[in-house]
Design a protein around this motif. Structure first.
Motif, PDB file in Angstrom:
ATOM      1  N   SER A  82      22.390 103.177 -33.492  1.00  0.00           N
ATOM      2  CA  SER A  82      23.642 102.803 -32.838  1.00  0.00           C
ATOM      3  C   SER A  82      23.722 103.305 -31.408  1.00  0.00           C
ATOM      4  N   GLN A  83      24.618 102.671 -30.666  1.00  0.00           N
ATOM      5  CA  GLN A  83      24.939 103.077 -29.306  1.00  0.00           C
ATOM      6  C   GLN A  83      26.442 103.311 -29.249  1.00  0.00           C
ATOM      7  N   VAL A  84      26.850 104.441 -28.716  1.00  0.00           N
ATOM      8  CA  VAL A  84      28.273 104.716 -28.541  1.00  0.00           C
ATOM      9  C   VAL A  84      28.771 103.895 -27.363  1.00  0.00           C
ATOM     10  N   LEU A  85      29.798 103.077 -27.627  1.00  0.00           N
ATOM     11  CA  LEU A  85      30.410 102.277 -26.565  1.00  0.00           C
ATOM     12  C   LEU A  85      31.524 103.045 -25.877  1.00  0.00           C
ATOM     13  N   GLY A  86      32.168 103.923 -26.621  1.00  0.00           N
ATOM     14  CA  GLY A  86      33.258 104.695 -26.044  1.00  0.00           C
ATOM     15  C   GLY A  86      33.931 105.559 -27.084  1.00  0.00           C
ATOM     16  N   HIS A  87      34.977 106.223 -26.651  1.00  0.00           N
ATOM     17  CA  HIS A  87      35.724 107.136 -27.505  1.00  0.00           C
ATOM     18  C   HIS A  87      37.203 106.789 -27.402  1.00  0.00           C
ATOM     19  N   ILE A  88      37.876 106.895 -28.517  1.00  0.00           N
ATOM     20  CA  ILE A  88      39.325 106.771 -28.553  1.00  0.00           C
ATOM     21  C   ILE A  88      39.800 108.075 -29.181  1.00  0.00           C
ATOM     22  N   GLY A  89      40.257 109.007 -28.350  1.00  0.00           N
ATOM     23  CA  GLY A  89      40.526 110.353 -28.833  1.00  0.00           C
ATOM     24  C   GLY A  89      39.227 110.968 -29.308  1.00  0.00           C
ATOM     25  N   ASP A  90      39.218 111.467 -30.555  1.00  0.00           N
ATOM     26  CA  ASP A  90      38.002 112.052 -31.135  1.00  0.00           C
ATOM     27  C   ASP A  90      37.153 111.018 -31.870  1.00  0.00           C
ATOM     28  N   THR A  91      37.579 109.774 -31.866  1.00  0.00           N
ATOM     29  CA  THR A  91      36.902 108.713 -32.604  1.00  0.00           C
ATOM     30  C   THR A  91      35.792 108.089 -31.764  1.00  0.00           C
ATOM     31  N   ASN A  92      34.583 108.007 -32.337  1.00  0.00           N
ATOM     32  CA  ASN A  92      33.473 107.304 -31.687  1.00  0.00           C
ATOM     33  C   ASN A  92      33.519 105.841 -32.084  1.00  0.00           C
ATOM     34  N   LEU A  93      33.304 104.966 -31.133  1.00  0.00           N
ATOM     35  CA  LEU A  93      33.175 103.541 -31.380  1.00  0.00           C
ATOM     36  C   LEU A  93      31.739 103.161 -31.047  1.00  0.00           C
ATOM     37  N   LYS A  94      30.984 102.720 -32.081  1.00  0.00           N
ATOM     38  CA  LYS A  94      29.557 102.458 -31.905  1.00  0.00           C
ATOM     39  C   LYS A  94      29.226 101.032 -32.344  1.00  0.00           C
ATOM     40  N   VAL A  95      28.129 100.515 -31.825  1.00  0.00           N
ATOM     41  CA  VAL A  95      27.629  99.203 -32.233  1.00  0.00           C
ATOM     42  C   VAL A  95      26.158  99.352 -32.589  1.00  0.00           C
ATOM     43  N   LEU A  96      25.710  98.517 -33.530  1.00  0.00           N
ATOM     44  CA  LEU A  96      24.281  98.476 -33.849  1.00  0.00           C
ATOM     45  C   LEU A  96      23.894  97.099 -34.365  1.00  0.00           C
ATOM     46  N   ARG A  97      22.596  96.869 -34.333  1.00  0.00           N
ATOM     47  CA  ARG A  97      22.012  95.636 -34.856  1.00  0.00           C
ATOM     48  C   ARG A  97      21.401  95.958 -36.214  1.00  0.00           C
ATOM     49  N   MET A  98      21.793  95.186 -37.206  1.00  0.00           N
ATOM     50  CA  MET A  98      21.235  95.359 -38.552  1.00  0.00           C
ATOM     51  C   MET A  98      20.026  94.453 -38.711  1.00  0.00           C
ATOM     52  N   ASP A  99      19.073  94.893 -39.517  1.00  0.00           N
ATOM     53  CA  ASP A  99      18.016  93.993 -39.964  1.00  0.00           C
ATOM     54  C   ASP A  99      17.899  94.156 -41.472  1.00  0.00           C
ATOM     55  N   GLU A 100      16.963  93.479 -42.085  1.00  0.00           N
ATOM     56  CA  GLU A 100      16.945  93.369 -43.547  1.00  0.00           C
ATOM     57  C   GLU A 100      16.413  94.597 -44.275  1.00  0.00           C
ATOM     58  N   ARG A 101      16.005  95.624 -43.537  1.00  0.00           N
ATOM     59  CA  ARG A 101      15.508  96.843 -44.182  1.00  0.00           C
ATOM     60  C   ARG A 101      16.650  97.605 -44.854  1.00  0.00           C
ATOM     61  N   SER A 102      16.299  98.371 -45.854  1.00  0.00           N
ATOM     62  CA  SER A 102      17.286  99.277 -46.445  1.00  0.00           C
ATOM     63  C   SER A 102      17.297 100.571 -45.630  1.00  0.00           C
ATOM     64  N   ILE A 103      18.401 101.282 -45.728  1.00  0.00           N
ATOM     65  CA  ILE A 103      18.561 102.546 -45.022  1.00  0.00           C
ATOM     66  C   ILE A 103      18.879 103.618 -46.062  1.00  0.00           C
ATOM     67  N   ILE A 104      18.233 104.763 -45.928  1.00  0.00           N
ATOM     68  CA  ILE A 104      18.408 105.824 -46.923  1.00  0.00           C
ATOM     69  C   ILE A 104      19.867 106.264 -47.007  1.00  0.00           C
ATOM     70  N   GLU A 105      20.171 106.882 -48.119  1.00  0.00           N
ATOM     71  CA  GLU A 105      21.528 107.343 -48.388  1.00  0.00           C
ATOM     72  C   GLU A 105      22.032 108.269 -47.281  1.00  0.00           C
ATOM     73  N   GLU A 106      23.304 108.061 -46.930  1.00  0.00           N
ATOM     74  CA  GLU A 106      23.967 108.902 -45.935  1.00  0.00           C
ATOM     75  C   GLU A 106      25.220 109.509 -46.544  1.00  0.00           C
ATOM     76  N   ILE A 107      25.550 110.693 -46.076  1.00  0.00           N
ATOM     77  CA  ILE A 107      26.809 111.342 -46.416  1.00  0.00           C
ATOM     78  C   ILE A 107      27.349 111.932 -45.119  1.00  0.00           C
TER      79      ILE A 107
END
Length: 101
Positions: free
Chosen positions: A19-44
């Protein structure tokens, strides 16, 4: 205020699922990314994470349950809850990091 074409921003990224951070709204990050058909490991995360599909689809697995999102749909992955991206996702995703207030 800045104007972004989210699809163009995502396509310009050098790698899918970074992802790329486009900006912040207060403490909130606003990000964009490009998905492809691969799976991504579990996140927490220690914070809620909003996943907004701009185009395409996002295939998630949360708590053993499959969740499919399409264009215009938003899923909020709750803090501390593991989630995995399944094979078959594609398109443009906006991520909204929602820290506790």
């Amino acid at each position: 205020m800045s104007l972004y074409d989210l699809r163009i921003e995502a396509q310009a990224l050098p790698q899918a699922w970074h992802s790329q951070v486009l900006g912040h709204i207060g403490d909130t990050n606003l990000k964009v990314l490009r998905m492809d058909e691969r799976s991504i490991i579990e996140e927490i995360h220690e914070y809620d994470e909003g996943l907004l599909v701009i185009d395409g689809c996002l295939e998630l697995r949360v708590g053993g349950k499959k969740i499919s999102l399409t264009s215009g749909q938003l899923y909020v992955a709750k803090a501390g809850v593991p989630h995995t991206v399944e094979i078959g996702s594609f398109g443009t995703l906006v991520i909204i990091d929602l820290p506790e207030t």
